[in-house]
Scaffold this motif. Structure first.
Motif, PDB file in Angstrom:
ATOM      1  N   ILE A   1       5.258   7.115  12.053  1.00 34.91           N
ATOM      2  CA  ILE A   1       4.031   7.157  12.192  1.00 34.91           C
ATOM      3  C   ILE A   1       3.178   7.982  10.949  1.00 34.91           C
ATOM      4  N   LEU A   2       3.977   9.009  10.353  1.00 35.11           N
ATOM      5  CA  LEU A   2       3.556   9.587   9.152  1.00 35.11           C
ATOM      6  C   LEU A   2       3.657   8.797   7.903  1.00 35.11           C
ATOM      7  N   ASN A   3       5.010   8.016   8.060  1.00 33.03           N
ATOM      8  CA  ASN A   3       5.285   7.149   6.801  1.00 33.03           C
ATOM      9  C   ASN A   3       4.275   6.173   6.815  1.00 33.03           C
ATOM     10  N   ILE A   4       3.836   5.528   8.106  1.00 34.19           N
ATOM     11  CA  ILE A   4       2.761   4.409   8.036  1.00 34.19           C
ATOM     12  C   ILE A   4       1.440   4.900   7.706  1.00 34.19           C
ATOM     13  N   THR A   5       1.173   6.126   7.845  1.00 41.26           N
ATOM     14  CA  THR A   5      -0.060   6.802   7.450  1.00 41.26           C
ATOM     15  C   THR A   5      -0.205   6.940   5.938  1.00 41.26           C
ATOM     16  N   ALA A   6       0.777   7.424   5.281  1.00 40.41           N
ATOM     17  CA  ALA A   6       0.862   7.694   3.992  1.00 40.41           C
ATOM     18  C   ALA A   6       0.873   6.353   3.176  1.00 40.41           C
ATOM     19  N   GLY A   7       1.623   5.482   3.874  1.00 40.24           N
ATOM     20  CA  GLY A   7       1.563   4.068   3.037  1.00 40.24           C
ATOM     21  C   GLY A   7       0.293   3.441   2.999  1.00 40.24           C
ATOM     22  N   SER A   8      -0.342   3.547   4.024  1.00 36.07           N
ATOM     23  CA  SER A   8      -1.602   2.957   4.321  1.00 36.07           C
ATOM     24  C   SER A   8      -2.703   3.682   3.142  1.00 36.07           C
ATOM     25  N   GLY A   9      -2.628   4.973   2.984  1.00 36.52           N
ATOM     26  CA  GLY A   9      -3.361   5.812   2.229  1.00 36.52           C
ATOM     27  C   GLY A   9      -3.107   5.560   0.728  1.00 36.52           C
ATOM     28  N   ILE A  10      -1.799   5.030   0.647  1.00 35.49           N
ATOM     29  CA  ILE A  10      -1.291   4.734  -0.988  1.00 35.49           C
ATOM     30  C   ILE A  10      -1.863   3.569  -1.656  1.00 35.49           C
ATOM     31  N   PHE A  11      -1.457   2.612  -0.605  1.00 37.62           N
ATOM     32  CA  PHE A  11      -1.849   1.141  -0.938  1.00 37.62           C
ATOM     33  C   PHE A  11      -3.119   0.333  -0.587  1.00 37.62           C
ATOM     34  N   VAL A  12      -3.690   0.903   0.576  1.00 37.08           N
ATOM     35  CA  VAL A  12      -4.806   0.362   1.158  1.00 37.08           C
ATOM     36  C   VAL A  12      -6.060   0.836   0.597  1.00 37.08           C
ATOM     37  N   ILE A  13      -6.300   2.017   0.639  1.00 39.39           N
ATOM     38  CA  ILE A  13      -7.457   2.907   0.337  1.00 39.39           C
ATOM     39  C   ILE A  13      -7.899   2.566  -1.089  1.00 39.39           C
ATOM     40  N   PRO A  14      -6.984   2.744  -2.178  1.00 40.63           N
ATOM     41  CA  PRO A  14      -7.466   2.383  -3.511  1.00 40.63           C
ATOM     42  C   PRO A  14      -7.807   0.769  -3.650  1.00 40.63           C
ATOM     43  N   ALA A  15      -7.264  -0.138  -3.023  1.00 44.17           N
ATOM     44  CA  ALA A  15      -7.915  -1.352  -2.953  1.00 44.17           C
ATOM     45  C   ALA A  15      -9.130  -1.508  -2.428  1.00 44.17           C
ATOM     46  N   ILE A  16      -9.644  -0.626  -1.300  1.00 44.73           N
ATOM     47  CA  ILE A  16     -10.779  -0.713  -0.759  1.00 44.73           C
ATOM     48  C   ILE A  16     -11.732  -0.203  -1.824  1.00 44.73           C
ATOM     49  N   ILE A  17     -11.500   0.863  -2.388  1.00 45.87           N
ATOM     50  CA  ILE A  17     -12.376   1.672  -3.608  1.00 45.87           C
ATOM     51  C   ILE A  17     -12.609   0.722  -4.598  1.00 45.87           C
ATOM     52  N   ALA A  18     -11.273   0.160  -5.065  1.00 44.11           N
ATOM     53  CA  ALA A  18     -11.683  -1.034  -6.076  1.00 44.11           C
ATOM     54  C   ALA A  18     -12.702  -1.968  -5.782  1.00 44.11           C
TER      55      ALA A  18
END
Length: 87
Positions: free
Chosen positions: A23-40
């Motif tokens: 679960i921690l791995n999935i959370t960190a992975g989404s933070g690294i790859f998904v959030i920058p895309a949303i911000i961009a």
């Protein structure tokens, strides 16, 4: 060719520790790859400038931590006192 059969004695289970780490791995992975895309997507062409500014700010924060860490060593305190006398 003859088929090769192997007997493995592996358990098909996941423990609490493994589930927590997954679960921690999935959370960190989404933070690294998904959030920058949303911000961009939201910032458009200025996204690269925003990331550059944030990078500079993080660098300055790192310098603050380095300064605090260097003043705790006794030899650095002595060196700082000598430099204050010189300048």
């Amino acid at each position: 060719m003859a088929p090769v059969t192997t007997q493995e004695n592996l358990k098909r289970e996941i423990g609490v520790r493994s589930l927590t780490l997954a679960i921690l791995n999935i959370t960190a992975g989404s933070g690294i790859f998904v959030i920058p895309a949303i911000i961009a997507e939201g910032l458009g062409a200025t996204a690269i400038l925003a990331y550059f500014v944030c990078g500079v700010l993080i660098f300055l924060i790192g310098l603050c931590f380095a300064e605090v860490g260097s003043n705790n060593h006794p030899k650095m305190k002595q060196l700082n006192n000598e430099n204050r006398i010189l300048f």
